[in-house]
Write a protein that holds these residues in place. Structure first.
Motif, PDB file in Angstrom:
ATOM      1  N   VAL A   1       0.809  -1.233   0.000  1.00  0.00           N
ATOM      2  CA  VAL A   1       0.000   0.000   0.000  1.00  0.00           C
ATOM      3  C   VAL A   1       0.834   1.272   0.000  1.00  0.00           C
ATOM      4  N   SER A   2       2.149   1.169   0.223  1.00  0.00           N
ATOM      5  CA  SER A   2       2.941   2.382   0.421  1.00  0.00           C
ATOM      6  C   SER A   2       3.068   3.228  -0.840  1.00  0.00           C
ATOM      7  N   ASN A   3       2.964   2.608  -1.993  1.00  0.00           N
ATOM      8  CA  ASN A   3       3.189   3.337  -3.237  1.00  0.00           C
ATOM      9  C   ASN A   3       2.366   2.643  -4.325  1.00  0.00           C
ATOM     10  N   LEU A   4       1.833   3.431  -5.249  1.00  0.00           N
ATOM     11  CA  LEU A   4       1.079   2.818  -6.349  1.00  0.00           C
ATOM     12  C   LEU A   4       1.963   1.851  -7.146  1.00  0.00           C
ATOM     13  N   THR A   5       3.234   2.181  -7.265  1.00  0.00           N
ATOM     14  CA  THR A   5       4.152   1.275  -7.976  1.00  0.00           C
ATOM     15  C   THR A   5       4.185  -0.084  -7.281  1.00  0.00           C
ATOM     16  N   ASN A   6       4.173  -0.072  -5.933  1.00  0.00           N
ATOM     17  CA  ASN A   6       4.183  -1.329  -5.183  1.00  0.00           C
ATOM     18  C   ASN A   6       2.912  -2.128  -5.447  1.00  0.00           C
ATOM     19  N   LEU A   7       1.773  -1.414  -5.475  1.00  0.00           N
ATOM     20  CA  LEU A   7       0.502  -2.104  -5.714  1.00  0.00           C
ATOM     21  C   LEU A   7       0.524  -2.792  -7.071  1.00  0.00           C
ATOM     22  N   LEU A   8       1.066  -2.092  -8.068  1.00  0.00           N
ATOM     23  CA  LEU A   8       1.142  -2.672  -9.405  1.00  0.00           C
ATOM     24  C   LEU A   8       2.056  -3.887  -9.402  1.00  0.00           C
ATOM     25  N   ALA A   9       3.191  -3.764  -8.705  1.00  0.00           N
ATOM     26  CA  ALA A   9       4.154  -4.859  -8.672  1.00  0.00           C
ATOM     27  C   ALA A   9       3.642  -6.016  -7.825  1.00  0.00           C
ATOM     28  N   PHE A  10       2.902  -5.665  -6.776  1.00  0.00           N
ATOM     29  CA  PHE A  10       2.389  -6.675  -5.850  1.00  0.00           C
ATOM     30  C   PHE A  10       1.539  -7.700  -6.593  1.00  0.00           C
TER      31      PHE A  10
ATOM     32  N   LEU B   1       8.533  -2.171 -16.948  1.00  0.00           N
ATOM     33  CA  LEU B   1       9.527  -3.141 -16.473  1.00  0.00           C
ATOM     34  C   LEU B   1       8.898  -4.391 -15.877  1.00  0.00           C
ATOM     35  N   LEU B   2       7.651  -4.272 -15.385  1.00  0.00           N
ATOM     36  CA  LEU B   2       7.069  -5.389 -14.639  1.00  0.00           C
ATOM     37  C   LEU B   2       6.982  -6.710 -15.415  1.00  0.00           C
ATOM     38  N   PRO B   3       6.498  -6.681 -16.661  1.00  0.00           N
ATOM     39  CA  PRO B   3       6.372  -7.976 -17.348  1.00  0.00           C
ATOM     40  C   PRO B   3       7.702  -8.735 -17.412  1.00  0.00           C
ATOM     41  N   ALA B   4       8.768  -8.025 -17.752  1.00  0.00           N
ATOM     42  CA  ALA B   4      10.074  -8.681 -17.846  1.00  0.00           C
ATOM     43  C   ALA B   4      10.568  -9.098 -16.462  1.00  0.00           C
ATOM     44  N   ALA B   5      10.364  -8.227 -15.460  1.00  0.00           N
ATOM     45  CA  ALA B   5      10.877  -8.521 -14.122  1.00  0.00           C
ATOM     46  C   ALA B   5      10.125  -9.689 -13.491  1.00  0.00           C
ATOM     47  N   SER B   6       8.800  -9.781 -13.758  1.00  0.00           N
ATOM     48  CA  SER B   6       8.063 -10.856 -13.089  1.00  0.00           C
ATOM     49  C   SER B   6       8.457 -12.223 -13.656  1.00  0.00           C
ATOM     50  N   VAL B   7       8.943 -12.242 -14.906  1.00  0.00           N
ATOM     51  CA  VAL B   7       9.480 -13.495 -15.450  1.00  0.00           C
ATOM     52  C   VAL B   7      10.747 -13.885 -14.680  1.00  0.00           C
ATOM     53  N   ALA B   8      11.546 -12.868 -14.333  1.00  0.00           N
ATOM     54  CA  ALA B   8      12.804 -13.131 -13.634  1.00  0.00           C
ATOM     55  C   ALA B   8      12.595 -13.471 -12.156  1.00  0.00           C
ATOM     56  N   GLY B   9      11.367 -13.285 -11.633  1.00  0.00           N
ATOM     57  CA  GLY B   9      11.085 -13.699 -10.254  1.00  0.00           C
ATOM     58  C   GLY B   9      10.835 -12.531  -9.318  1.00  0.00           C
ATOM     59  N   PRO B  10      10.297 -12.836  -8.122  1.00  0.00           N
ATOM     60  CA  PRO B  10       9.933 -11.774  -7.171  1.00  0.00           C
ATOM     61  C   PRO B  10      11.124 -10.905  -6.763  1.00  0.00           C
ATOM     62  N   GLY B  11      12.313 -11.489  -6.679  1.00  0.00           N
ATOM     63  CA  GLY B  11      13.498 -10.709  -6.315  1.00  0.00           C
ATOM     64  C   GLY B  11      13.708  -9.571  -7.298  1.00  0.00           C
ATOM     65  N   ALA B  12      13.566  -9.890  -8.591  1.00  0.00           N
ATOM     66  CA  ALA B  12      13.753  -8.870  -9.626  1.00  0.00           C
ATOM     67  C   ALA B  12      12.667  -7.804  -9.528  1.00  0.00           C
ATOM     68  N   VAL B  13      11.425  -8.229  -9.248  1.00  0.00           N
ATOM     69  CA  VAL B  13      10.318  -7.267  -9.131  1.00  0.00           C
ATOM     70  C   VAL B  13      10.602  -6.285  -7.993  1.00  0.00           C
ATOM     71  N   LEU B  14      11.085  -6.823  -6.862  1.00  0.00           N
ATOM     72  CA  LEU B  14      11.346  -5.948  -5.716  1.00  0.00           C
ATOM     73  C   LEU B  14      12.528  -5.016  -5.995  1.00  0.00           C
ATOM     74  N   ALA B  15      13.508  -5.497  -6.769  1.00  0.00           N
ATOM     75  CA  ALA B  15      14.635  -4.627  -7.144  1.00  0.00           C
ATOM     76  C   ALA B  15      14.143  -3.490  -8.041  1.00  0.00           C
TER      77      ALA B  15
END
Lengths: 172, 416
Positions: free
Chosen positions: B159-168, B337-351
């Protein structure tokens, strides 16, 4: 004789007191406060920087600028009262602090009273903040630099350098 | 429509949407350009309906979550939560500017983490500004702390940032796991900001506040309890595999009903707090970025994003995300960036999140476009001495990026 006293939050009381002790009688006094324009600017622009959220319903009731202006006016009035000179001219400016101060003393000013804003524990070239440093260097009049509180004792002088040691050239 | 033309048109519409969101001609809401642009992409078939539908379905829970958090924060303000925080900071500081800065850090980090960065920027910063003026201290360190922490302390929770919600929603992480993994990076970011700001503004942290006349704002106990329960609700719903958006909705409704009954807020106020144009803008931007992604830019981005969760890969991802966030603002950056990062895994998404959330402190609230626009303003004669902001950003952002990413790497190792 025309004297300008530059008052800043945190140090103004000491500055006004020191000035009142050294004011020649009959001097014309002006009190100057400069609001740094970048603070309200940064705070306000953080709102505009939120992409997609620029919506009228969320503007703060009073603008940062209004709050800052009201606070500056009150500070100047209190400084005049503390000085005991209700006839003092009050100069409220906004902008890049050091440049506004110089602009305010550019003409027909004989003395500018400035509080040292540094930290007593680190005396030396950096014991003046950047804005004060700039003002001391560029003021086209005499500058009275006062301690806003107790001046440091003579023991604050470091031990003399060993024989044969020369002070490095001043790089400031 | 031939590929290159479709690609160009999608790109042009993305640029037009972002530019109008920054410039906001005639003060119109950003959605006024974004929604027709998305509609045009659908009409011309550049974004196929099936893909648009899938994207809209994946964004819908996020947008609902966002709406609930916006209403919750706005109602907290109506109940006087932020005023009370201001009073508390003023009395707790005992007049010492460094203590006040520490309290501003604590409050701004908490508000950002729990009620989102919007709450810190829009609701808390004015209170901090007024509090500092009342105490007659120099405002600069405290206001800069708020604007910086709104970005860098927005790492902790979805909830801290809209970017987080999208990535979540893209990461597949649970709310609890997201928070647990990001706790260390969040603390690292705050610690770096503290160390740098404390030194950078040493000259402005002098003097002693003056005694303040006036009454202390009472602590709104009910609103505080609802916020804490909502926070617990996020974790409980997450453990029960229910969407945590329902906890936010529960919190918003629990505050809204007494607020409406006691006339602290009208139905219109709640409606405004929902920020429908903003929600529409997010949806439209999501669709436009999707169109740009399917037409080539997506594969370019996926080549850029390295796989794996080695420290080097995480650092590289965070830096790419930070650069992109500064170039095109962090919302479109995270969507790209999300589509590519989510393929690489949650670590990449959080980075990616570390990059897009903390990077914006570099070029003035997050976008080069904003910066360029401000330059135009300056040429019109408005003096904007921003060099200090940019210098401070240049000091903190690289350090925060590295510290938070290293902390993320440690977190990922600890969490297994």
């Amino acid at each position: 004789m025309r004297i300008v006293i530059w008052v800043v939050e945190g140090t103004w009381q000491g500055c006004v007191d020191a000035a009142s002790r050294s004011l020649p009688s009959g001097a014309q006094v002006a009190l100057l406060h400069v609001t740094p324009s970048d603070v309200a600017e940064v705070a306000g622009a953080a709102t505009t920087g939120l992409l997609g959220r620029a919506f009228a319903g969320r503007r703060p009731a009073r603008s940062f600028r209004d709050v800052a202006d009201a606070a500056a006016s009150e500070l100047l009035a209190d400084a005049a009262a503390r000085l005991g000179r209700q006839d003092a001219e009050l100069l409220r400016r906004r902008g890049r602090v050091e440049r506004e101060v110089i602009r305010a003393v550019a003409e027909n000013v004989d003395l500018l009273v400035v509080a040292r804003d540094g930290d007593h524990s680190r005396l030396g070239p950096h014991s003046l903040g950047p804005a004060t440093r700039f003002v001391v260097d560029h003021a086209p009049c005499a500058v009275l630099l006062v301690w806003p509180d107790q001046p440091p004792g003579i023991e604050s002088i470091p031990p003399p350098p060993p024989p044969g040691h020369h002070l490095p050239p001043d790089r400031d | 429509m031939p590929g290159p033309i479709a690609e160009t048109l999608a790109g042009v519409l993305l640029v037009a949407t972002l530019a109008s969101a920054v410039v906001r001609p005639w003060g119109l809401p950003e959605a006024v350009v974004a929604v027709p642009a998305a509609g045009l992409l659908l009409l011309l078939g550049i974004l196929p309906l099936t893909q648009a539908g899938a994207e809209a379905r994946s964004l819908a829970p996020t947008i609902g979550f966002l709406a609930a958090v916006l209403v919750l924060a706005s109602l907290c303000d109506r109940f006087g939560l932020f005023e009370a925080a201001g009073s508390w900071m003023a009395s707790g500081s005992r007049g010492r500017p460094v203590t006040l800065l520490a309290l501003v850090f604590a409050i701004a980090s908490t508000v950002t983490a729990v009620l989102s960065l919007d709450a810190t920027v829009v609701l808390l910063t004015p209170v901090v500004f007024a509090t500092v003026a009342r105490l007659r201290l120099r405002a600069k360190p405290h206001v800069y702390a708020c604007t910086h922490l709104a970005n860098s302390a927005s790492l902790l929770l979805p909830v801290s940032n809209l970017t987080n919600l999208l990535a979540f929603s893209a990461s597949g992480l649970s709310f609890v796991r997201f928070g647990a993994t990001m706790a260390l990076p969040w603390l690292a970011a705050i610690a770096v900001e503290w160390l740098v700001l404390r030194r950078f503004f040493a000259v402005d942290l002098v003097g002693h506040a003056e005694p303040v006349a006036g009454t202390r704002s009472p602590v709104p106990v009910f609103a505080c309890v609802v916020v804490v329960l909502t926070l617990l609700g996020f974790f409980v719903t997450s453990l029960l595999h229910i969407a945590p958006a329902f906890a936010a909705l529960g919190g918003a409704v629990t505050l809204a009903v007494p607020a409406l009954v006691s006339r602290r807020a009208t139905v219109r106020d709640v409606g405004l707090a929902l920020e429908v144009p903003f929600l529409a803008f997010v949806l439209a931007l999501g669709l436009i970025v999707k169109a740009v992604s399917v037409h080539g830019l997506g594969s370019l981005v996926s080549h850029l994003v390295p796989g794996g969760t080695s420290l080097g890969a995480l650092l590289l991802i965070a830096v790419i995300a930070a650069v992109l966030a500064n170039l095109i603002n962090n919302l479109p950056a995270v969507l790209l960036l999300l589509p590519a990062a989510s393929v690489a895994g949650p670590g990449a998404v959080l980075a990616v999140l570390i990059g897009v959330n903390t990077g914006p402190n570099l070029t003035y609230v997050g976008s080069l476009a904003t910066l360029l626009w401000r330059r135009v303003l300056r040429e019109r004669g408005e003096e904007l001495p921003l060099s200090e902001f940019v210098r401070l950003g240049a000091l903190t952002v690289p350090l925060v990026l590295v510290a938070s990413t290293v902390a993320l790497w440690v977190s990922l190792r600890l969490m297994g």
